[in-house]
Design a protein around this motif. Structure first.
Motif, PDB file in Angstrom:
ATOM      1  N   SER A 189       2.404  10.868   5.761  1.00  0.00           N
ATOM      2  CA  SER A 189       1.204  10.288   6.372  1.00  0.00           C
ATOM      3  C   SER A 189       1.041   8.821   5.984  1.00  0.00           C
ATOM      4  CB  SER A 189      -0.045  11.083   5.971  1.00  0.00           C
ATOM      5  OG  SER A 189      -0.174  11.141   4.570  1.00  0.00           O
ATOM      6  N   THR A 249       0.534   5.995   8.545  1.00  0.00           N
ATOM      7  CA  THR A 249      -0.585   5.061   8.406  1.00  0.00           C
ATOM      8  C   THR A 249      -0.112   3.628   8.592  1.00  0.00           C
ATOM      9  OG1 THR A 249      -1.805   6.540   6.921  1.00  0.00           O
ATOM     10  CG2 THR A 249      -2.350   4.211   6.819  1.00  0.00           C
ATOM     11  N   GLU A 250       0.995   3.287   7.966  1.00  0.00           N
ATOM     12  CA  GLU A 250       1.549   1.940   8.132  1.00  0.00           C
ATOM     13  C   GLU A 250       2.069   1.752   9.551  1.00  0.00           C
ATOM     14  OE1 GLU A 250       2.097  -1.765   6.217  1.00  0.00           O
ATOM     15  OE2 GLU A 250       1.242   0.080   5.432  1.00  0.00           O
ATOM     16  N   THR A 274       0.733   2.920  12.053  1.00  0.00           N
ATOM     17  CA  THR A 274      -0.452   2.619  12.855  1.00  0.00           C
ATOM     18  C   THR A 274      -0.608   1.112  13.022  1.00  0.00           C
ATOM     19  OG1 THR A 274      -1.601   4.608  12.109  1.00  0.00           O
ATOM     20  CG2 THR A 274      -2.969   2.839  12.985  1.00  0.00           C
ATOM     21  N   ASN A 300      -6.293   1.111   1.313  1.00  0.00           N
ATOM     22  CA  ASN A 300      -5.147   1.572   0.535  1.00  0.00           C
ATOM     23  C   ASN A 300      -5.465   1.555  -0.955  1.00  0.00           C
ATOM     24  OD1 ASN A 300      -2.619   2.664   0.865  1.00  0.00           O
ATOM     25  ND2 ASN A 300      -1.548   0.721   0.631  1.00  0.00           N
ATOM     26  N   ASN A 354     -10.973   6.645   7.131  1.00  0.00           N
ATOM     27  CA  ASN A 354      -9.856   7.510   7.509  1.00  0.00           C
ATOM     28  C   ASN A 354      -8.690   7.380   6.538  1.00  0.00           C
ATOM     29  OD1 ASN A 354     -11.333   8.333   9.732  1.00  0.00           O
ATOM     30  ND2 ASN A 354     -10.361   6.898  11.141  1.00  0.00           N
ATOM     31  N   LEU A 355      -8.404   6.160   6.094  1.00  0.00           N
ATOM     32  CA  LEU A 355      -7.346   5.966   5.098  1.00  0.00           C
ATOM     33  C   LEU A 355      -7.644   6.737   3.817  1.00  0.00           C
ATOM     34  CD1 LEU A 355      -6.518   2.139   5.305  1.00  0.00           C
ATOM     35  CD2 LEU A 355      -5.042   4.029   5.967  1.00  0.00           C
ATOM     36  N   ILE A 403      -7.091  10.557   4.380  1.00  0.00           N
ATOM     37  CA  ILE A 403      -5.664  10.860   4.450  1.00  0.00           C
ATOM     38  C   ILE A 403      -5.045  10.791   3.059  1.00  0.00           C
ATOM     39  CG2 ILE A 403      -3.440  10.007   5.304  1.00  0.00           C
ATOM     40  CD1 ILE A 403      -4.932   9.163   7.871  1.00  0.00           C
ATOM     41  N   ALA A 408      -2.940  11.138  10.545  1.00  0.00           N
ATOM     42  CA  ALA A 408      -2.210   9.884  10.696  1.00  0.00           C
ATOM     43  C   ALA A 408      -1.624   9.743  12.093  1.00  0.00           C
ATOM     44  CB  ALA A 408      -1.100   9.790   9.639  1.00  0.00           C
ATOM     45  N   ARG A 467      -4.613   8.821  14.631  1.00  0.00           N
ATOM     46  CA  ARG A 467      -5.106   7.443  14.621  1.00  0.00           C
ATOM     47  C   ARG A 467      -4.021   6.431  14.959  1.00  0.00           C
ATOM     48  NH1 ARG A 467      -4.303   4.715   9.645  1.00  0.00           N
ATOM     49  NH2 ARG A 467      -6.153   3.453  10.039  1.00  0.00           N
ATOM     50  N   GLY A 468      -2.762   6.789  14.713  1.00  0.00           N
ATOM     51  CA  GLY A 468      -1.693   5.824  14.912  1.00  0.00           C
ATOM     52  C   GLY A 468      -1.044   5.863  16.279  1.00  0.00           C
ATOM     53  N   GLU A 515     -10.075   4.908  15.840  1.00  0.00           N
ATOM     54  CA  GLU A 515     -10.520   5.279  14.487  1.00  0.00           C
ATOM     55  C   GLU A 515     -11.767   6.159  14.537  1.00  0.00           C
ATOM     56  OE1 GLU A 515      -8.873   4.734  11.793  1.00  0.00           O
ATOM     57  OE2 GLU A 515      -7.364   3.367  12.580  1.00  0.00           O
TER      58      GLU A 515
END
Length: 456
Positions: free
Chosen positions: A250, A254-255, A257, A296, A379-380, A383, A399, A402-403, A431
């Motif tokens: 995830s 996430t990245e 995204t 993060n 959201n981050l 996750i 993930a 959203r991505g 988001e």
């Protein structure tokens, strides 16, 4: 080498979170500041075309950073749980395997991209006008990708080893070197985009080297362990790496995204607003890492506390840590959103003159774009929680939502429905929908727990 003594199982969770969060946030924001300051140098030294060219290359950095975060988060969670159970040798082996893996994964594609920079530029969506600038940047930027992956993995492990301040210093050292050399290479030496890329590469190399030296020589619990090259050992290594990647998948998504946001955004802005639109979006994208790094930092500060106490079965400490993280994410998102809404002229003016066509587009779009930030950081954090307790499926599912599942249709459909404002609001819609899904998941989980308790 000075290290912090941190007892993850007994110290108050608020004290632990604060001890991790402040240096983690400062270190991560310093790296984001490097990106922004480089953009300021490029904007004033080269112009909006330079910013647009760099923005076309940035999805590559996001993808490679995502792989580093995936392996770093996965290995950190596994190592943290192993340490809580007294298996220090197994934890050291997992850390060593993680570093070797990202080195190999980064090296091969980097060689190919440096051999074929023009083809890479076309694949990234560079226009004929921007292609020469993109190619120039790529040749000096691609070597930094491996160093970035070293940094991504090492910072997780160094924090878990009880040295969050040293992890911060890895970022700060890379930031300072990049900024100083960026100014030198762009202005006095006049090296243009080559100078900007070369400065960032040297800075990331310094940060990654500090992390590797620490894990080779000075780590308290997680020093590198000699790797065996037998067939059985290699098979076990691949199994361990597969498990680490599943846990951290995830983080990659996430990245990804951000990479998707920038890649698809570049195409949509090019379609509706041309090269000036890409330049405007590029200015915005220099600030996105700040928002991402705040989220993060919250997730990574909570991760060692949650994983360690999860391994010990201390549920109340896990819940308390996540509540602190969620509150921090909402407050942080609100502050950043207010800054973007109230001061767009100042934020854009740092990069290029407000009279520039690209600047006018960016100033008009900032208030709409910033509406996403509270949901983005929240959201981050959620996750990150699911990663920390080894709940891979919900972390990966969120993930992906959203991505990709929400973001790409938002970019395509909103501009058709409400015009160019829809491009700026696409991230917010994606988001927000993800946050609604999180609320549904939480409600169902809470209801299920209540029913089980009544049955018992």
């Amino acid at each position: 080498m000075k290290r912090d003594a941190i007892d993850l199982g007994t110290v108050k969770v608020f004290t632990l979170f604060k001890k991790y969060f402040i240096p983690t946030l400062f270190g991560m924001l310093s790296m984001s500041a490097v990106t922004a300051i480089d953009g300021i140098f490029v904007g004033h030294g080269i112009g909006s075309d330079g910013i647009a060219a760099i923005n076309i290359c940035i999805p590559l950095l996001m993808l490679f950073t995502g792989v580093g975060l995936m392996v770093g988060a996965g290995s950190s969670v596994v190592a943290s749980i192993q340490l809580s159970r007294g298996k220090s040798k197994a934890a050291r082996i997992n850390v060593t395997q993680a570093i070797l893996f990202v080195t190999v994964v980064a090296f091969i594609p980097s060689v190919l991209m440096m051999a074929y920079p023009s083809a890479t530029a076309r694949l990234l969506g560079a226009s004929e006008h921007l292609a020469p600038l993109v190619r120039e940047y790529l040749l000096w930027f691609v070597p930094s990708l491996m160093f970035q992956m070293w940094c991504s993995v090492c910072l997780f492990i160094i924090r878990l080893d009880g040295a969050p301040r040293l992890a911060m210093m890895c970022n700060v050292a890379a930031a300072l070197i990049s900024v100083l050399l960026g100014w030198l290479f762009i202005f006095p030496l006049g090296w243009g985009l080559m100078g900007a890329a070369f400065a960032a590469t040297i800075g990331l190399f310094a940060g990654g080297l500090i992390g590797l030296v620490y894990l080779f020589r000075f780590a308290r619990k997680l020093r590198f362990y000699p790797v065996k090259w037998s067939v059985k050992s290699m098979r076990l290594s691949f199994r361990n790496l597969g498990y680490q990647c599943r846990i951290g998948s995830s983080a990659l998504l996430t990245e990804a995204t951000l990479a998707t946001l920038m890649f698809v955004g570049n195409q949509v802005f090019m379609k509706y607003l041309g090269d000036n639109g890409v330049g405007a979006f590029g200015i915005v994208c220099y600030y996105i890492p700040f928002v991402f790094m705040v989220g993060n930092a919250i997730a990574q500060s909570a991760q060692p506390i949650i994983s360690y106490n999860f391994g010990l079965g201390y549920r109340s400490r896990v819940v308390a840590t996540e509540r602190i993280a969620l509150l921090t994410s909402v407050v942080s998102g609100g502050i950043i959103m207010a800054a973007f809404t109230l001061f767009p002229h100042i934020l854009v003016g740092l990069f290029i003159s407000p009279d520039n066509p690209a600047a006018r587009i960016a100033i008009a779009g900032y208030p709409y774009f910033s509406a996403a930030f509270i949901f983005f950081i929240l959201n981050l954090t959620v996750i990150g929680y699911y990663q920390s307790v080894e709940r891979v499926k919900p972390a990966t599912f969120l993930a992906l939502l959203r991505g990709f599942i929400f973001l790409i249709p938002s970019f395509i459909l909103l501009p058709q429905a409400i015009g160019t404002k829809g491009i700026w609001l696409a991230l917010c819609l994606s988001e927000m929908l993800t946050t609604l899904v999180i609320v549904v998941i939480y409600s169902r989980t809470t209801r299920k727990v209540c029913l089980q308790q009544r049955t018992e």
